[in-house]
Design a protein around this motif. Structure first.
Motif, short mmCIF file in Angstrom:
data_model
loop_
_atom_site.label_atom_id
_atom_site.label_comp_id
_atom_site.label_asym_id
_atom_site.label_seq_id
_atom_site.Cartn_x
_atom_site.Cartn_y
_atom_site.Cartn_z
N MET C 1 -12.95 -3.97 -10.40
CA MET C 1 -12.36 -3.84 -9.06
C MET C 1 -11.22 -2.83 -9.08
SD MET C 1 -9.55 -6.83 -8.59
CE MET C 1 -8.71 -5.78 -7.43
N THR C 2 -10.90 -2.32 -7.92
CA THR C 2 -9.75 -1.43 -7.84
C THR C 2 -8.50 -2.26 -7.61
OG1 THR C 2 -10.10 -1.21 -5.49
CG2 THR C 2 -11.07 0.49 -6.87
N ILE C 3 -7.46 -1.89 -8.31
CA ILE C 3 -6.21 -2.64 -8.15
C ILE C 3 -5.37 -1.97 -7.07
CG2 ILE C 3 -4.03 -3.22 -9.28
CD1 ILE C 3 -5.65 -3.74 -11.80
N ASP C 4 -4.87 -2.79 -6.16
CA ASP C 4 -4.02 -2.29 -5.08
C ASP C 4 -2.61 -2.11 -5.64
OD1 ASP C 4 -3.28 -1.58 -2.58
OD2 ASP C 4 -3.17 -3.63 -1.80
N ASN C 5 -2.16 -0.87 -5.63
CA ASN C 5 -0.88 -0.55 -6.25
C ASN C 5 0.14 -0.03 -5.26
OD1 ASN C 5 -0.98 -0.90 -9.14
ND2 ASN C 5 -2.64 0.60 -9.09
N ALA C 6 1.38 -0.29 -5.55
CA ALA C 6 2.46 0.36 -4.80
C ALA C 6 3.56 0.69 -5.80
CB ALA C 6 3.01 -0.58 -3.74
N ASP C 7 4.32 1.74 -5.47
CA ASP C 7 5.53 1.95 -6.27
C ASP C 7 6.53 0.84 -5.95
OD1 ASP C 7 4.59 4.28 -7.42
OD2 ASP C 7 5.34 5.53 -5.79
N ILE C 8 6.70 0.64 -4.64
CA ILE C 8 7.68 -0.35 -4.18
C ILE C 8 7.00 -1.26 -3.16
CG2 ILE C 8 9.90 -0.71 -3.04
CD1 ILE C 8 10.64 2.17 -3.90
N GLY C 14 11.98 -7.36 8.48
CA GLY C 14 13.18 -7.50 9.30
C GLY C 14 14.10 -6.32 9.04
N PRO C 15 15.36 -6.43 9.45
CA PRO C 15 16.30 -5.32 9.27
C PRO C 15 16.36 -4.82 7.82
CG PRO C 15 17.29 -7.02 10.64
CD PRO C 15 15.97 -7.56 10.19
N ALA C 16 16.49 -5.74 6.86
CA ALA C 16 16.64 -5.31 5.46
C ALA C 16 15.36 -4.66 4.95
CB ALA C 16 17.02 -6.51 4.59
N GLY C 17 14.22 -5.29 5.21
CA GLY C 17 12.95 -4.76 4.72
C GLY C 17 12.64 -3.40 5.30
N MET C 18 12.85 -3.25 6.61
CA MET C 18 12.58 -1.96 7.25
C MET C 18 13.53 -0.88 6.73
SD MET C 18 11.54 -2.76 11.21
CE MET C 18 13.08 -3.52 11.68
N ALA C 19 14.81 -1.24 6.60
CA ALA C 19 15.79 -0.25 6.11
C ALA C 19 15.42 0.19 4.70
CB ALA C 19 17.19 -0.85 6.14
N ALA C 20 15.01 -0.77 3.86
CA ALA C 20 14.63 -0.43 2.49
C ALA C 20 13.44 0.52 2.49
CB ALA C 20 14.31 -1.72 1.72
N ALA C 21 12.46 0.21 3.35
CA ALA C 21 11.24 1.02 3.40
C ALA C 21 11.56 2.45 3.84
CB ALA C 21 10.24 0.38 4.35
N ILE C 22 12.38 2.57 4.87
CA ILE C 22 12.72 3.89 5.40
C ILE C 22 13.44 4.71 4.32
CG2 ILE C 22 14.21 5.09 7.06
CD1 ILE C 22 13.55 2.70 9.02
N GLU C 23 14.33 4.05 3.61
CA GLU C 23 15.13 4.72 2.59
C GLU C 23 14.27 5.17 1.40
OE1 GLU C 23 18.26 5.05 3.55
OE2 GLU C 23 18.70 6.33 1.81
N ALA C 24 13.22 4.40 1.12
CA ALA C 24 12.43 4.64 -0.10
C ALA C 24 11.13 5.36 0.18
CB ALA C 24 12.15 3.30 -0.78
N LYS C 25 10.99 5.95 1.35
CA LYS C 25 9.65 6.39 1.75
C LYS C 25 9.10 7.54 0.93
CE LYS C 25 11.21 9.22 5.59
NZ LYS C 25 11.37 9.31 7.03
N SER C 26 9.93 8.19 0.09
CA SER C 26 9.35 9.22 -0.77
C SER C 26 8.56 8.61 -1.93
CB SER C 26 10.42 10.19 -1.27
OG SER C 26 11.46 9.51 -1.93
N SER C 27 8.68 7.32 -2.15
CA SER C 27 7.78 6.62 -3.07
C SER C 27 6.64 6.02 -2.26
CB SER C 27 8.52 5.48 -3.78
OG SER C 27 9.52 5.96 -4.63
N LYS C 28 5.62 5.50 -2.96
CA LYS C 28 4.56 4.80 -2.24
C LYS C 28 5.04 3.37 -1.94
CE LYS C 28 -0.19 3.19 -2.45
NZ LYS C 28 -1.30 2.81 -3.33
N VAL C 29 5.33 3.11 -0.67
CA VAL C 29 5.91 1.83 -0.27
C VAL C 29 4.87 1.03 0.52
CG1 VAL C 29 7.72 0.72 1.10
CG2 VAL C 29 8.21 2.85 -0.12
N VAL C 30 4.76 -0.26 0.22
CA VAL C 30 3.93 -1.16 1.03
C VAL C 30 4.81 -2.32 1.48
CG1 VAL C 30 1.92 -2.68 1.09
CG2 VAL C 30 1.83 -0.55 -0.23
#
Lengths: 103, 380, 463
Positions: C1-8, C14-30
């Motif tokens: 099977m293929t493994i589903d991967n993310a960098d982050i 919520g506020p924290a999760g979205m802020a983290a994602a926006i800040e880290a978007k140069s990595s592969k974020v899920v």
């Protein structure tokens, strides 16, 4: 118990069955909200003592909103979106395999 | 001033509580010391079978011992329930090991033949039954097509292990036994007065005339300090628990049983992973798949909890009971069937510990058996 | 099977999760979130509310959320809605972990090099006589109903509680033209003395302070009955709530009929997933709640630095602090993967401002007296119906921690997995045996942290 502030717009109107009645809901909302607005109570009995219960937190934490939805027992009704023609039952008893067969 | 006890039992799990209870019923002054809230506690991970059909291959004395415990169980559990007003969910109306493949059938058949051969003139009563007989024993459910046969023993059953443990500890205390937690034992030493000084991790000490080491995975280290060998290893078993259902399973089916509260327990893996007691998604997936193969209607039933617990596994899967030669009066009791053997642990071991009266053949349970050259580890 | 991967991988949108994602978007974020829309509980359904022109009800801070959600949507980050994390594996292997989650009726695995846990908070459970009756709901539930589907509590309804969310909800219900029929204030007016000691620090967050003061001053306006200094509350009814009664500190009693009772006593970190990965958590006496033990300002866990906790889950701080913490965690996770850079100064200032008011609030609103030392007959574990008296008795029989208590009474073994009773159980144990809360270990939790069907469990591809 909840009441709607505004009427449901016709293009968002959904009808589904709860126990023996048909109730309306707004497309996109979760079952628990529509059920509370329709005044259905209790939505379950506690399986230990049979005491009546209804949704409490509406955010997926308390597990008081468990109902039988489309034949599957103990579904979190606050996390399950309504769908046209859905059949929902208050969960008065423990989950049962026979009831699954019936639906 | 050190605390004193006539008998100190180290460990308040399924074994320690049963032995402690038996000792106080005989009038001994007993102190059970136990660890903290987060101790490994195999007793909290028990599946709850009272089970004879698979027990004792390779050691006939163990086959008989299990049967003896099963036969005593109704009296044992009945008395406990009466004393504590707790309902233990004990039922012994028979038990099944479901076979879903030809290979499983052949394994079960072979086991029964070997057990019978080993028992000789003594009774070993288990048999293979077909799908129709399974259905007539458990009429209320639909079995999957893969269910072909089962091993069946009328002596088997189950009990609610958490309530059993609670009831044993409660009854023990009602009989005057003392129970002390947050007390990990670090050392056992003889004193000049002829008894033993037991060192606790918090630097306090306890003096006792006799000591029973019954602390599960903690036994090997303490046993060694007393000149005994305890070659047990941890073996992980994972269990899934469903939401409460109407009562549908009148009999336990080996790795599938319904508790008195209505939940179905689904087991159970055998994993050699050291002291890792985590539960894993892959094993949960395997257990779920087997459960749905056997009872397809479980497909839409919720798993509400799961756990991984570490069995205390002797090399041959059979119990080890020993008294230290170096420190007479220090005993060791260990096995992985604390629930099934609770009745004999409570009703038979106290005579051995207090008066050194042993039933015939009891010495076969000594760990000396592992030193014989012809000994070979039997997978259990 | 293929493994589903993310960098982050980020849990919670919520506020924290979205802020983290926006800040880290140069990595592969899920981002995995169990609700239908991003925003968390604070900005729940903000896009819908905007679409129906109801933003004015919820105030400026909520409006701010709309812009933030739009920014998150536009960032191109992989966002999986209605994806409920049920467990975590390999949290102790040295680097990287797997999230096990339920999505589209299937159990899936996501492997990530960095994990950011942003699961927010939920309302502190409030055991009192009658709290299991249909018609009794948490105040947050009413706010969610108003946000997600424009519903309000059925009258007559009573709002009882204390703290910022209680005051906010009162003002929102008034803005929605359904003021509570009765307001019961559960706070202790004497606490203001202790709280004022923290006022100088709180002034750094003037915005929040003024806003709260405004709500507080206006709380009784337009309310028929408002009672302060309430120390006892009971809900009565046969099959559902019919009536409530209360008692105040100076001995006054009252009662009224009720269709709905909304109750609130502050929020606590939602540590369920942290407990499932056996992360070190400790009891913060000031916040009266369990929170993770963190090693850096970016929210790295002390014993597993590739896992972060950000936002309210790490300790209650509100949305402003959550955005700052999320951004710090996102930037750090991204940087440790060789991407981006860390320039924290703006977030640090913002975090400072966001958290400035907390000591003041903690001193002003310790857990309400109405839920202290519940009577023996009061239900603590709602799922298994275990009363305070049974717990006290089991302590005497030897259950000296919540994990032994589970084994003795099944307390915490129901579908909510202890979310509603675990902390109160610990409190009752310490009340009975005199231990400090931090001497008692927290209730342990295992995968699945939310129920999953056997059928769903079989769908997981083997690793």
């Amino acid at each position: 118990m909840l009441v709607r502030r505004t009427k449901i717009e016709p293009d968002q109107l959904i009808t589904f069955q709860v126990n023996d009645q048909f109730i309306t809901a707004r497309s996109g909302e979760s079952v628990a909200f529509a059920v509370l607005a329709a005044g259905v109570m209790p939505t379950r009995n506690n399986p230990v003592s049979g005491s009546p219960r209804a949704p409490y937190c509406l955010m997926g934490i308390c597990f008081e909103c468990l109902m039988t939805i489309d034949g599957v027992d103990n579904r979190q009704s606050c996390m399950t979106p309504v769908a046209e023609g859905m059949v929902v039952h208050s969960q008065y008893n423990k989950a049962s395999l026979e009831r699954l067969d019936d639906d | 001033m050190a605390q004193t006890a006539e008998v100190l039992v180290i460990g308040g799990g399924m074994v320690g509580a049963a032995v402690g209870l038996g000792l106080v019923r005989k009038g001994a002054k007993v102190l059970i010391v136990d660890e903290d809230d987060n101790a490994l506690r195999t007793a909290r991970g028990n599946f709850g079978l009272v089970w004879t059909q698979t027990k004792g291959l390779g050691l006939q004395r163990y086959q008989e011992w299990t049967r003896e415990s099963a036969a005593l169980y109704s009296d044992f559990a009945g008395l406990l329930a009466e004393e504590t007003s707790l309902s233990l969910g004990h039922q012994q109306l028979g038990g099944l090991t479901i076979c879903t493949t030809e290979e499983e059938i052949s394994l079960s058949e072979t086991l029964i033949e070997q057990m019978k051969a080993q028992a000789g003139n003594l009774p070993y009563e288990a048999e293979m039954i077909d799908r129709q007989s399974i259905q007539s024993l458990i009429p209320g459910v639909r079995f999957g097509d893969s269910v072909q046969a089962a091993a069946y023993s009328k002596h088997d059953g189950h009990v609610n292990p958490l309530k059993l443990l609670r009831a044993m500890l409660k009854s023990y205390q009602l009989h005057g036994g003392k129970y002390q937690i947050n007390s990990k034992v670090t050392d056992i030493k003889p004193t000049s007065a002829g008894n033993y000084e037991i060192q606790i991790a918090d630097k306090t000490t306890i003096h006792a005339e006799k000591v029973v080491i019954a602390c599960g995975h903690g036994i090997p280290a303490l046993a060694e300090k007393c000149g005994m060998k305890c070659p047990t290893r941890p073996q992980r078993g994972q269990v899934l628990v469903t939401e409460r259902l109407d009562q549908i399973l009148p009999l336990p089916m080996g790795s599938i049983r319904q508790t008195d509260e209505g939940s179905i327990l689904l087991g159970v893996s055998h994993e050699e992973v050291g002291f890792n007691d985590k539960n894993t998604a892959n094993v949960a997936g395997n257990i779920a798949a087997r459960a749905v193969r056997i009872l397809p209607d479980l497909e839409q039933v919720n798993i509400v909890r799961a756990w991984g617990a570490l069995r205390i596994m002797p090399p041959d899967g059979c119990p080890i009971y020993d008294e230290s030669e170096k420190y007479p009066g220090v005993f060791m009791v260990t096995n992985h069937s604390g629930v099934t053997l609770a009745a004999v642990h409570s009703m038979r071991l106290p005579e051995w510990i207090l008066d050194r009266r042993m039933a015939i053949g009891f010495e076969e349970f000594s760990s000396l058996r592992f030193e014989k050259t012809d000994y070979a580890s039997t997978p259990h | 099977m293929t493994i589903d991967n993310a960098d982050i991988a980020i849990v919670g949108a919520g506020p924290a999760g979205m802020a983290a994602a926006i800040e880290a978007k140069s990595s592969k974020v899920v981002v995995l979130d169990d609700q239908a829309m991003p925003g968390g509980q604070i900005w729940r359904s903000v896009e819908d509310v905007a679409a129906r022109n109801d933003l004015h009800i919820f105030g400026k801070d909520y409006y701010r959320g709309l812009r933030f959600v739009q920014q998150f949507r536009a960032s191109g980050i992989q966002y999986r809605q209605r994806a409920r994390v049920i467990g975590i594996e390999d949290w102790d292997t040295g680097s990287g972990s797997d999230l096990i989650y339920l999505h589209d009726g299937k159990v899936k695995r996501l492997s990530a090099k960095r994990l950011i846990i942003a699961t927010g908070s939920y309302e502190r459970p409030t055991p009192f006589p009658g709290w299991t009756l249909p018609g009794v709901m948490s105040a947050g539930a009413a706010q969610i109903a108003l946000k997600t589907t424009n519903m309000v509590p059925k009258r007559p309804f009573i709002l009882a509680g204390q703290g910022p969310l209680f005051l906010l909800l009162a003002s929102q219900l008034k803005a929605a033209e359904v003021p509570p029929d009765v307001i019961l204030q559960l706070d202790d007016p004497k606490r203001i003395k202790q709280a004022l000691l923290h006022l100088p620090a709180a002034l750094t967050g003037t915005q929040d302070l003024l806003k709260g003061l405004f709500w507080r001053l206006k709380i009784t306006r337009g309310i028929k009955t408002s009672v302060g200094n309430v120390i006892n509350i009971e809900a009565h009814g046969e099959k559902q709530l019919e009536r409530i009664s209360w008692k105040t500190q100076n001995g006054a009693v009252g009662e009224c009929s009720a269709s709905t009772l909304l109750i609130h006593d502050g929020v606590v970190p939602n540590t369920q997933l942290l407990r499932a990965m056996r992360a070190p958590i400790w009891y913060d006496n000031k916040e009266a709640a369990w929170r993770p033990s963190l090693a850096s300002i970016a929210g790295q866990m002390s014993d597993r630095p590739w896992i972060y906790a950000a936002g309210d889950v790490s300790g209650i701080g509100g949305w402003r602090a959550a955005i700052a913490m999320g951004a710090l965690a996102g930037a750090s996770a991204n940087y440790t993967l060789g991407n981006g850079s860390i320039t924290n100064s703006e977030e640090m200032r913002s975090l400072g401002r966001g958290k400035a008011i907390r000591p003041f609030l903690n001193a002003l609103y310790p857990p309400a007296r109405a839920f202290h030392k519940p009577a023996n007959s009061t239900i603590i574990c709602r799922c298994e119906e275990i009363s305070a008296g049974e717990i006290r008795k089991a302590v005497r029989e030897g259950a000296q921690g919540p994990n032994q208590m589970k084994a003795f009474l099944r307390c915490g073994m129901g579908p909510c997995q202890g979310r509603m009773c675990a902390d109160k159980t610990v409190e009752l144990i310490t009340e009975s045996n005199g231990a400090a809360i931090n001497e008692v270990l927290p209730m342990r939790v295992r995968m699945p942290i939310s129920p999953v069907t056997l059928g769903e469990m079989t769908t997981l591809d083997k690793k």
